[in-house]
Design a protein around this motif. Structure first.
Motif, PDB file in Angstrom:
ATOM      1  N   ASN A 294      42.835  33.796  53.472  1.00 47.32           N
ATOM      2  CA  ASN A 294      41.500  34.192  53.936  1.00 47.32           C
ATOM      3  C   ASN A 294      40.580  34.484  52.758  1.00 47.32           C
ATOM      4  OD1 ASN A 294      42.228  33.860  56.567  1.00 47.32           O
ATOM      5  ND2 ASN A 294      42.247  36.027  57.090  1.00 47.32           N
ATOM      6  N   ALA A 295      41.090  35.159  51.733  1.00 50.96           N
ATOM      7  CA  ALA A 295      40.255  35.462  50.573  1.00 50.96           C
ATOM      8  C   ALA A 295      39.722  34.184  49.937  1.00 50.96           C
ATOM      9  CB  ALA A 295      41.049  36.280  49.560  1.00 50.96           C
ATOM     10  N   GLU A 296      40.586  33.192  49.731  1.00 53.27           N
ATOM     11  CA  GLU A 296      40.136  31.942  49.121  1.00 53.27           C
ATOM     12  C   GLU A 296      39.217  31.167  50.058  1.00 53.27           C
ATOM     13  OE1 GLU A 296      40.358  31.059  46.109  1.00 53.27           O
ATOM     14  OE2 GLU A 296      41.825  32.520  45.380  1.00 53.27           O
ATOM     15  N   HIS A 339      42.947  37.564  44.234  1.00 56.33           N
ATOM     16  CA  HIS A 339      42.218  36.392  44.702  1.00 56.33           C
ATOM     17  C   HIS A 339      40.699  36.569  44.624  1.00 56.33           C
ATOM     18  CE1 HIS A 339      45.344  33.640  46.065  1.00 56.33           C
ATOM     19  NE2 HIS A 339      46.036  34.690  46.465  1.00 56.33           N
ATOM     20  N   GLY A 340      40.239  37.633  43.977  1.00 57.75           N
ATOM     21  CA  GLY A 340      38.815  37.750  43.676  1.00 57.75           C
ATOM     22  C   GLY A 340      37.971  38.564  44.612  1.00 57.75           C
ATOM     23  N   ALA A 341      38.563  39.192  45.624  1.00 55.41           N
ATOM     24  CA  ALA A 341      37.777  39.974  46.580  1.00 55.41           C
ATOM     25  C   ALA A 341      37.520  41.378  46.056  1.00 55.41           C
ATOM     26  CB  ALA A 341      38.526  40.070  47.907  1.00 55.41           C
ATOM     27  N   PHE A 342      36.471  42.036  46.596  1.00 60.12           N
ATOM     28  CA  PHE A 342      36.458  43.496  46.543  1.00 60.12           C
ATOM     29  C   PHE A 342      36.854  43.964  47.936  1.00 60.12           C
ATOM     30  CE2 PHE A 342      32.041  42.710  47.801  1.00 60.12           C
ATOM     31  CZ  PHE A 342      31.652  43.795  48.580  1.00 60.12           C
ATOM     32  N   VAL A 343      37.514  45.105  48.021  1.00 58.78           N
ATOM     33  CA  VAL A 343      38.320  45.420  49.202  1.00 58.78           C
ATOM     34  C   VAL A 343      37.878  46.728  49.845  1.00 58.78           C
ATOM     35  CG1 VAL A 343      40.653  45.779  50.077  1.00 58.78           C
ATOM     36  CG2 VAL A 343      40.272  44.214  48.157  1.00 58.78           C
ATOM     37  N   THR A 344      37.778  46.679  51.174  1.00 53.52           N
ATOM     38  CA  THR A 344      37.464  47.862  51.976  1.00 53.52           C
ATOM     39  C   THR A 344      38.674  48.240  52.812  1.00 53.52           C
ATOM     40  OG1 THR A 344      35.120  47.277  52.107  1.00 53.52           O
ATOM     41  CG2 THR A 344      35.964  48.799  53.772  1.00 53.52           C
ATOM     42  N   VAL A 380      38.496  32.881  35.300  1.00 54.48           N
ATOM     43  CA  VAL A 380      38.278  31.845  36.314  1.00 54.48           C
ATOM     44  C   VAL A 380      39.649  31.342  36.759  1.00 54.48           C
ATOM     45  CG1 VAL A 380      36.045  31.158  35.412  1.00 54.48           C
ATOM     46  CG2 VAL A 380      38.096  30.028  34.559  1.00 54.48           C
ATOM     47  N   PRO A 381      39.753  30.843  37.995  1.00 56.13           N
ATOM     48  CA  PRO A 381      41.083  30.479  38.488  1.00 56.13           C
ATOM     49  C   PRO A 381      41.584  29.188  37.872  1.00 56.13           C
ATOM     50  CG  PRO A 381      39.459  29.815  40.072  1.00 56.13           C
ATOM     51  CD  PRO A 381      38.711  30.538  38.992  1.00 56.13           C
ATOM     52  N   VAL A 382      42.864  29.111  37.731  1.00 53.93           N
ATOM     53  CA  VAL A 382      43.528  27.847  37.418  1.00 53.93           C
ATOM     54  C   VAL A 382      44.087  27.357  38.754  1.00 53.93           C
ATOM     55  CG1 VAL A 382      45.402  26.746  36.142  1.00 53.93           C
ATOM     56  CG2 VAL A 382      44.080  28.597  35.090  1.00 53.93           C
TER      57      VAL A 382
END
Length: 723
Positions: A294-296, A339-344, A380-382
């Motif tokens: 979901n994050a991606e 995966h790069g999210a900020f989280v609640t 940055v992602p690989v």
């Protein structure tokens, strides 16, 4: 533009919120990593106004204090749900248990004192008392009857939301989290109220279809529903900005799997309507693998923007009043951050509004752990493989059985995660050539419907040196889901479509002479089940490899007296299992069967999963990074070119074994993560690294030639490599 230039251009996708000088001038969501959402429990299924004990102790100031003590960087406070407002509203009824108190005012005042932004949570759907008093706002079926619990987004209800937003802005809030923008989570997939009928007829010069007719009229109906949701979101967003431009707006998003046409949202069109996208996750509704997926998905829907993901402290769902073990919380939080999210973190109070001290203690420990590792979230992602998501296939091939498409998409993702192949998501709505060109490999997981434009884009991608992997029935259906005589991908595949098999229990057999990369972990000359859609192809320019085998059928099955749900053994070969086609500077590998669908199916044997991962390694034999770790460990790789630093995040999903559930056997409820496992990992690069360390726990690592080897013992660890 080459893939590394594109990755650098998209740097903002993956860099976490800064804390450098001047960061306080950035919007709250640009400088935040973790926060909390807090709301009451007891009115989610309705509430009697005489129930004055409900939420009587729901105290905005106390919520903010407890969240601040736990390390929360912002607080989302419930201001309006499906039944009540939790402030002194003149538009909707206030929660009777609050008496003269105003939770929103309490929260904003305490937030100002502590320097914590306060975000107002506001519900759109979930009818309640307000809808009962205003039936003119109700969705209606084709027969004109009210659809219970659903507001029509074309009914004039928008003005109510505008009035509510104006009230809340006056409190000094920093933003809105607007929830329940769906048009329902099941049938009927539409509204036939007079307002909708008028708008539809003005747009399409035709009457609304009477239901899901799956023809041109229904095509228009789906487009109308998507436009309705988008128009409502944009109008509410624009109103809020007109009142106070600095107030942020985010909408809870349902464009991702497992949601389909029922919610009235598409992946991109409804992900980009706020300042940032907010989605939700959790094993309870989206599976353990759905957390990272979901994050991606959210990242792909809103390239270049930050995205927020909500998780909850409860074991099964938002309102269940349980608290997960610390390591279970840390696993999900770490996965989302990697995966790069900020989280609640979502917390639901007790019935009376009181807070659980143990929950806040555990959340505080998890937040402190996350914030201490903030520096390891850069880069940055690989990503070697783009898993392609076709929303048209979702809508018109899968139709009312979304698993027909999702199984392949989610199975492809599962294979990549368990085999440690770096992956990302590409969406048909916004996958431009530069987007695809950033990935060495693009995977089409049963993308049955592809437009001429998509096929042309993929052809250019392959011609320029990209590798394409095709599975199942990709390209074999027309624009409205009708079976095609041939495949739209035949020129790319290098073979002619002979027929689609009507069986799912198909088998694959690879000879010992098959490429060694394709055979890794698979016994040669052995037929194994690859459960899912399959096609018979006649090779032209492509090289055939192995055999696709249709299943045996008993006489009773052939007579229609016995079902075919349980797999039978392999029958006679009907065509090649794999086709390999060199085209321009690239290549296309086609599976006649569906190893992706098999990996997410009822019989997910390991060989089917390995077959798909082996295909990636065959067409992309020299990856930037190769990770070897247990299958229960997810790896996420990020590169920071400016400092020549690679970070390999390793997140261990080591849940406890589960027994049969109390209901819905065999739908087993996953066990919780209690212990931190110990495991060995090897990270291999093209050349020997300069140095390496295990990020935060200080575990020893060794450099062996071009590999970094470590034994780790935590739910989340990071190997930091200087190259």
């Amino acid at each position: 533009m080459n893939r590394w230039a594109f990755a650098l251009l998209m740097l903002t996708w993956f860099v976490p919120a800064p804390r450098a000088h001047g960061a306080e001038d950035a919007p709250w969501y640009m400088r935040s990593l973790v926060g909390m959402e807090v709301g009451p429990t007891g009115a989610q299924f309705g509430s009697d106004p005489s129930d004055v004990g409900y939420a009587a102790r729901f105290d905005g100031a106390e919520v903010v204090r407890r969240c601040a003590d736990a390390g929360s960087e912002y607080v989302v406070i419930w201001a309006r749900d499906g039944e009540y407002a939790y402030y002194d509203s003149k538009v909707v009824s206030k929660c009777p248990g609050l008496g003269g108190r105003d939770v929103l005012r309490e929260a904003v005042e305490e937030g100002a004192h502590r320097g914590i932004p306060i975000i107002a949570y506001c519900v759109v759907q979930q009818g309640g008392h307000f809808l009962e008093r205003h039936p003119e706002f109700a969705m209606r079926g084709a027969d004109g009857a009210i659809i219970p619990g659903r507001f029509c987004l074309n009914s004039g209800y928008l003005e109510t939301l505008k009035a509510l937003a104006t009230e809340m802005i006056a409190y000094g809030i920093a933003g809105f989290h607007i929830d329940m923008l769906d048009q329902g989570f099941g049938r009927p997939y539409g509204c036939w109220c007079e307002a909708c009928r008028r708008l539809f007829e003005a747009e399409y010069h035709a009457k609304m279809p009477s239901g899901a007719t799956w023809d041109e009229g229904w095509d228009h109906m789906l487009a109308f529903r998507y436009a309705t949701s988008r128009r409502f979101e944009r109008a509410l967003h624009d109103h809020i900005k007109s009142v106070k431009p600095s107030v942020t707006v985010d909408f809870n998003y349902h464009g991702n799997p497992p949601f389909s046409v029922e919610v009235g949202q598409r992946p991109v069109a409804h992900g980009e309507n706020g300042d940032f996208l907010t989605g939700e996750t959790g094993v309870w509704g989206f599976s353990a693998l759905g957390v990272g997926l979901n994050a991606e998905f959210y990242r792909a829907a809103t390239p270049g923007k930050r995205f927020q993901v909500a998780m909850q402290r409860g074991v099964r769902m938002y309102h269940d009043q349980t608290t997960r073990p610390l390591n279970d919380i840390r696993w999900e939080l770490s996965t989302l951050l990697a995966h790069g999210a900020f989280v609640t973190m979502v917390d639901k109070t007790g019935y009376d509004g009181s807070l659980d001290p143990v929950a806040y203690r555990r959340i505080g420990e998890a937040f402190r752990d996350a914030r201490s590792g903030r520096g390891d979230l850069a880069g940055v992602p690989v990503q070697d493989v783009a898993i392609y998501f076709s929303s048209r296939t979702r809508d018109w091939f899968a139709r009312e059985e979304p698993a027909r498409m999702f199984r392949s998409f989610q199975g492809a993702h599962r294979a990549m995660v368990l085999e440690h192949v770096p992956w990302g998501v590409a969406l048909d709505e916004n996958a431009a050539e530069a987007t695809l060109g950033a990935f060495p490999v693009v995977l089409l997981p049963n993308a049955a419907i592809l437009s001429d434009e998509e096929v042309a884009r993929l052809t250019r991608y392959v011609g320029a040196g990209g590798s394409l992997i095709v599975t199942g029935w990709s390209g074999t259906h027309g624009w409205r889901g009708e079976p095609r005589k041939g495949s739209s991908l035949e020129a790319l595949i290098g073979a002619r479509l002979v027929r689609r098999l009507d069986s799912e229990d198909n088998h694959v057999r690879l000879p010992a002479t098959a490429p060694s990369a394709l055979l890794a972990g698979i016994e040669p000359a052995w037929s194994f089940l690859v459960e899912g859609p399959a096609c018979v192809y006649e090779p032209a320019a492509a090289k055939p490899i192995g055999e696709l085998m249709a299943p045996h059928r008993t006489v009773r099955q052939e007579q229609g007296k016995e079902g075919t749900g349980w797999p039978m053994s392999a029958g006679e070969p009907v065509g090649p299992a794999v086709l390999l086609h060199e085209l321009g500077k690239g290549r296309v590998l086609t599976f006649a069967a569906s190893p992706d669908a098999a990996t997410a199916g009822e019989h997910p044997i390991v060989e089917a999963r390995k077959l798909l991962a082996n295909a990636v390694r065959l067409v992309h034999p020299s990856p930037r990074v190769r990770v070897e770790a247990p299958a229960f460990v997810e790896s996420v790789v990020a590169d920071e070119p400016a400092t020549r630093t690679l970070r390999v995040h390793l997140i261990a999903y080591a849940s406890t074994p589960a027994t049969t559930p109390a209901t819905n056997r065999p739908a087993v409820i996953p066990g919780l993560i209690e212990d931190a496992p110990m495991y060995r990992v090897r990270v291999t690069l093209p050349s020997s690294p300069r140095s390496a360390r295990a990020g935060r726990a200080g575990q020893p690592v060794a450099i062996e030639g071009s590999s970094v080897v470590a034994t780790l013992g935590d739910v989340h660890e990071v190997i930091v490599i200087q190259y």
